[in-house]
Design a protein around this motif. Structure first.
Motif, short mmCIF file in Angstrom:
data_model
loop_
_atom_site.label_atom_id
_atom_site.label_comp_id
_atom_site.label_asym_id
_atom_site.label_seq_id
_atom_site.Cartn_x
_atom_site.Cartn_y
_atom_site.Cartn_z
N ALA A 229 46.93 50.10 27.57
CA ALA A 229 46.33 49.90 28.89
C ALA A 229 45.54 48.59 28.89
N ALA A 230 44.83 48.33 27.79
CA ALA A 230 44.07 47.07 27.70
C ALA A 230 45.02 45.89 27.79
N ALA A 231 46.16 45.99 27.09
CA ALA A 231 47.14 44.90 27.14
C ALA A 231 47.67 44.73 28.56
N GLY A 232 47.91 45.85 29.25
CA GLY A 232 48.41 45.78 30.63
C GLY A 232 47.39 45.12 31.55
N VAL A 233 46.14 45.51 31.38
CA VAL A 233 45.07 44.96 32.21
C VAL A 233 44.92 43.45 31.95
N LEU A 234 44.96 43.07 30.68
CA LEU A 234 44.83 41.64 30.34
C LEU A 234 46.03 40.87 30.87
N ASN A 235 47.20 41.47 30.76
CA ASN A 235 48.41 40.81 31.24
C ASN A 235 48.33 40.57 32.74
N LEU A 236 47.83 41.57 33.46
CA LEU A 236 47.68 41.41 34.91
C LEU A 236 46.63 40.34 35.21
N ALA A 237 45.55 40.32 34.44
CA ALA A 237 44.51 39.33 34.70
C ALA A 237 45.01 37.92 34.44
N THR A 238 45.96 37.75 33.52
CA THR A 238 46.46 36.40 33.27
C THR A 238 47.58 36.02 34.24
N THR A 239 48.41 37.00 34.65
CA THR A 239 49.53 36.63 35.53
C THR A 239 49.22 36.85 37.02
N ILE A 240 48.27 37.73 37.33
CA ILE A 240 47.83 38.02 38.71
C ILE A 240 48.86 38.83 39.51
N SER A 241 50.16 38.59 39.29
CA SER A 241 51.17 39.34 40.05
C SER A 241 51.41 40.70 39.42
N THR B 82 43.98 27.69 25.40
CA THR B 82 43.20 28.88 25.72
C THR B 82 44.10 29.94 26.34
N ASP B 83 44.93 29.50 27.26
CA ASP B 83 45.82 30.41 27.96
C ASP B 83 46.82 31.05 27.02
N ARG B 84 47.41 30.24 26.15
CA ARG B 84 48.42 30.76 25.23
C ARG B 84 47.79 31.72 24.22
N LEU B 85 46.58 31.39 23.76
CA LEU B 85 45.94 32.27 22.79
C LEU B 85 45.64 33.64 23.40
N THR B 86 45.32 33.65 24.70
CA THR B 86 45.10 34.94 25.36
C THR B 86 46.37 35.78 25.27
N THR B 87 47.51 35.13 25.47
CA THR B 87 48.78 35.85 25.33
C THR B 87 48.95 36.37 23.91
N LEU B 88 48.57 35.56 22.93
CA LEU B 88 48.68 36.00 21.54
C LEU B 88 47.82 37.24 21.30
N PHE B 89 46.61 37.25 21.86
CA PHE B 89 45.74 38.43 21.69
C PHE B 89 46.43 39.67 22.26
N ILE B 90 47.07 39.50 23.42
CA ILE B 90 47.76 40.64 24.03
C ILE B 90 48.87 41.14 23.09
N TYR B 91 49.62 40.22 22.50
CA TYR B 91 50.70 40.62 21.60
C TYR B 91 50.14 41.33 20.37
N ILE B 92 49.04 40.80 19.84
CA ILE B 92 48.48 41.43 18.63
C ILE B 92 48.01 42.84 18.96
N ILE B 93 47.37 43.00 20.11
CA ILE B 93 46.93 44.35 20.51
C ILE B 93 48.14 45.28 20.59
N LEU B 94 49.20 44.81 21.26
CA LEU B 94 50.39 45.66 21.44
C LEU B 94 51.00 46.04 20.10
#
Lengths: 334, 453
Positions: free
Chosen positions: A224-236, A39-51
């Protein structure tokens, strides 16, 4: 006598669109069945596809090569930190951050779209650096130290993982869907005319500036969506990680290798990049060298990218964004 | 790991079926068959690892996250050695409450990339089911790793980040209760710098005119030092010349150098990234500033021999505080070695000069395994976090005591001021010698401080 028929939906594209629909349905129930790691890795894939898709919208369709799209990734993350710090609940804050940055992109676009070619590319980078240094001055961010999205710790790990996954999936579908609809509509034709030759397009009455503006704002909102998602997954939130030029390198890689100016290409590029990272990321320097070699190889020998090559050779189009002209026998026309 | 994982990228369904029948839960099998070959291929590595995870309840898994390559690679240079030693010592397992657990340490290289640090930590948590995460060296590595653990409810212990940058840098607010339940950190902070600096400058036996030049960059460390350390130094009687923050990566320092020369400063204190200091100090030498300097104190630059080697003879007699030194008298409870034994073993095994991260990485392992041992049940994450919160042990760097820290979740460790001098003998160019021990009198002073010029 021969007649011509204009086709948008080929049999392939009908079949493939149905398959995509089915795949999305499977992905939608993902967090209920996948183990947490997937689940976690696929979220990263979604971010890459968006970018990849957003960079392609800008460069492949709008003809606007930007090396500063990390501006919007960083701003998206920053907006989320600020909004969340103001006490807005997490999921409305995610959406709000994206909308705000898309709105911020409007005046930025007015300014930046006056620049052309290399000036625009460098201008965007300068803007990204400028935003980076300005945000460092915010006492909440504390310079390069950054801060963390503590509000997310209120969720249980499972719920947070699933919610962010769904959020990523929904945003990916929404952004790619918007691009798809835009490309099929009036603006799509004008944008592709701009891409092919801006001056010629203007001379036949295409509203050049308008088309570019739409693509710019879409790509800004998407990043911006990718940035927001990235922050939500990494928190830092560490400014130099969000405003880093590496994001542009990733986007460029995915779009170029997949096929610039095609709808399917960047998605394939993103999947390829994601797979390379998953399997070879641990090898460190060798992995980076490998990425460089692949990118170089494509630029030299397969400049159209994977999908550009496939499309040109076999005439396949899996998602119907363009038209096919087909010759049919006269008597068969009804 | 990844080789095992790649086996799963197989199109042959019968193989998947055979595997799933034996080792996969039905839920996981449903996931795999549902997502189809594409998803399996994509997540093959992660999936392969979770398949191998048949973790019995007598196996402890500990993640170790550090920068081994990239810009921060110098910090991770000795980690491979430290990990090997610890693995050997724990090969027979760890006994907790009469029960023996086998121990697996999974080390991960963040490549100095914060995003990768977060990703690797999540991988350790989700796919390896680690019982404890250890992280070390710089906020770029530690903060994202700690955040990933905090969010997932996995205990995490970390070190070698000024504690203020770890605690406040992750969103904690002064005067409010700690927002962290799972993450703990032991390291030096701003106060420790002041102790080491003033001890050497006031009592080191080098007379100066108390005129201090400071070069603090505009980054997080620089601002923290400007706001917290400089007022303490001013109060202690030093007249400060501060030309203001500069950007990391600045290449021309003429105006600052001119200002320091005009003010007649004989002391210099800085907090730069290493390449900036090298550029600055060469210009200072060309423009004659170094000739008037009696005491040159640096932090961040000067931790490792490689920093100084790049500067040649200009680097001799520079002071830099150590968070660990080979003459620290403490023994690692895991290896039983004191600092000198550890450094000798390292130099013998690698042919490389010892460096201070050796002791810090070992102490992280020491404290981490002590916390597991002190837990009522080391497989219970809440019990491990509780054990961390009351941890009070002697490690390679000395005492790590979470019951008396400046804020909850934090324990402080010492800084000792040391001087880089030209080596008289031995295979290495420079020696790094202890010149004061105000923070910990158990550390022997090796050397009387020399003036820079």
């Amino acid at each position: 006598m021969n007649a011509y028929k204009v086709e948008r939906w080929t049999r392939q594209s009908v079949f493939f669109s149905a398959a995509v629909g089915a795949l999305l349905l499977v992905l939608a129930v993902g967090p209920l069945v996948f183990p947490p790691g997937i689940t976690d890795r696929l979220t990263t894939l979604f971010i890459y596809i968006i970018l990849a898709a957003m960079w392609n919208a800008l460069a492949g369709y709008g003809g606007l090569v930007s090396i500063g799209q990390q501006l919007f990734i960083g701003l998206g993350g920053y907006a989320l930190i600020r909004i969340s710090n103001a006490g807005v609940p997490m999921f409305p804050a995610l959406i709000l951050a994206i909308v705000i940055i898309a709105l911020v992109a409007l005046p930025i676009g007015e300014l930046m779209l006056r620049l052309r070619g290399g000036e625009f590319a460098i201008g965007m980078w300068v803007l990204a650096e400028l935003a980076h240094f300005s945000i460092n001055l915010d006492p909440l961010i504390q310079g390069e130290t950054g801060t963390s999205l503590l509000a997310l710790n209120a969720f249980t790990p499972g719920a947070r993982r699933a919610d962010i996954y769904w959020m990523g999936l929904a945003l990916m579908i929404l952004l790619l869907g918007t691009l798809f609809v835009l490309l099929r509509g009036k603006i799509g034709a004008s944008i592709q005319a701009i891409r092919d030759d801006e001056i010629a397009a203007a001379s036949v009455g295409v509203k050049v500036q308008n088309g570019k503006r739409v693509m710019f704002v879409l790509a800004a909102g998407g990043c911006a969506a990718a940035g927001v998602l990235n922050l939500a997954t990494t928190i830092s939130y560490q400014p130099h990680a969000f405003f880093g030029i590496q994001w542009t390198a990733y986007m460029l890689f995915m779009a170029l290798v997949g096929g610039l100016g095609t709808f399917e290409g960047p998605i394939i590029g993103a999947i390829l990049f994601f797979s390379m990272e998953t399997f070879f990321g641990a090898t460190g320097v060798l992995y980076l060298i490998g990425l460089g070699v692949v990118a170089l190889g494509f630029a030299l020998f397969i400049p159209r990218g994977i999908w550009g090559e496939v499309e040109a050779r076999f005439g396949v189009r899996l998602l119907p964004v363009g038209y096919f002209l087909k010759m049919v026998e006269g008597e068969k026309v009804k | 790991m990844s080789i095992k994982g790649r086996n799963i990228v197989v199109k042959d369904k019968s193989f998947l079926n055979a595997v799933s029948a034996k080792t996969l839960s039905r839920r996981r099998f449903a996931a795999v068959s549902g997502a189809g070959a594409a998803a399996v291929a994509l997540s093959g590595r992660a999936y392969g690892q979770s398949m191998a995870m048949s973790s019995p309840d007598t196996m402890l898994k500990v993640g170790f996250v550090s920068p081994r390559t990239g810009a921060l690679g110098a910090f991770g240079q000795a980690d491979g050695f430290v990990l090997d030693q610890t693995r050997q010592k724990l090969a027979q397992g760890l006994t907790v409450g009469g029960k023996t657990y086998s121990v697996t340490i999974l080390d991960r290289d963040t490549q100095s990339d914060p995003a990768r640090s977060s990703q690797l930590t999540k991988d350790l948590i989700n796919n390896e089911n680690v019982d404890l995460v250890l992280a070390t060296s710089t906020p770029e590595v530690v903060n994202p790793a700690s955040d990933a653990c905090e969010a997932s409810g996995v205990p995490c212990l970390s070190t070698v980040v000024p504690w203020e940058a770890w605690y406040f840098g992750r969103g904690a607010k002064p005067g409010q209760p700690s927002p962290f339940k799972w993450t703990y950190h032991f390291s030096f902070g701003g106060k420790q710098f002041a102790i080491g600096y003033l001890s050497a400058w006031d009592h080191g036996g080098v007379a100066t005119n108390h005129k201090l030049a400071v070069m603090d960059p505009g980054d997080a460390d620089g601002m923290a030092i400007r706001n917290n350390l400089n007022p303490v130094l001013a109060k202690a009687g030093y007249t400060i010349t501060d030309p203001g923050p500069y950007q990391d990566g600045t290449t021309d320092y003429s105006s600052q150098i001119a200002q320091f020369k005009a003010a007649g400063c004989q002391l210099f204190n800085t907090f730069p990234i290493p390449p900036d200091f090298i550029a600055f100090w060469r210009q200072a030498a060309q423009q004659g500033l170094t000739r008037q300097m009696k005491i040159v104190q640096s932090a961040k630059f000067g931790l490792f021999p490689s920093d100084l080697e790049a500067l040649g003879s200009l680097g001799y007699n520079i002071l830099s505080t150590a968070y660990w030194h080979k003459v620290f008298p403490y023994k690692s409870p895991i290896t039983g070695m004191n600092g000198i034994a550890l450094c000798d073993a390292y130099e013998k095994a690698t042919g490389t000069q010892w460096q201070q991260q050796l002791g810090a990485s070992q102490s992280l392992l020491d404290a981490g395994f002590a916390a597991l041992q002190g837990a009522t049940d080391p497989k219970d994450k809440a019990a491990v976090a509780k054990s961390l919160s009351t941890l009070n042990v002697i490690t390679q760097v000395g005492r790590v005591d979470f019951t008396s820290g400046p804020v909850p979740n934090v324990a402080t460790t010492v800084l000792i001021n040391c001087q880089w001098v030209k080596a008289h003998s031995g295979p290495y160019k420079l020696d790094y010698l202890v010149i004061e021990n105000a923070a910990d009198p158990n550390v022997p002073v090796q050397h009387k401080m020399r003036p820079y010029r």
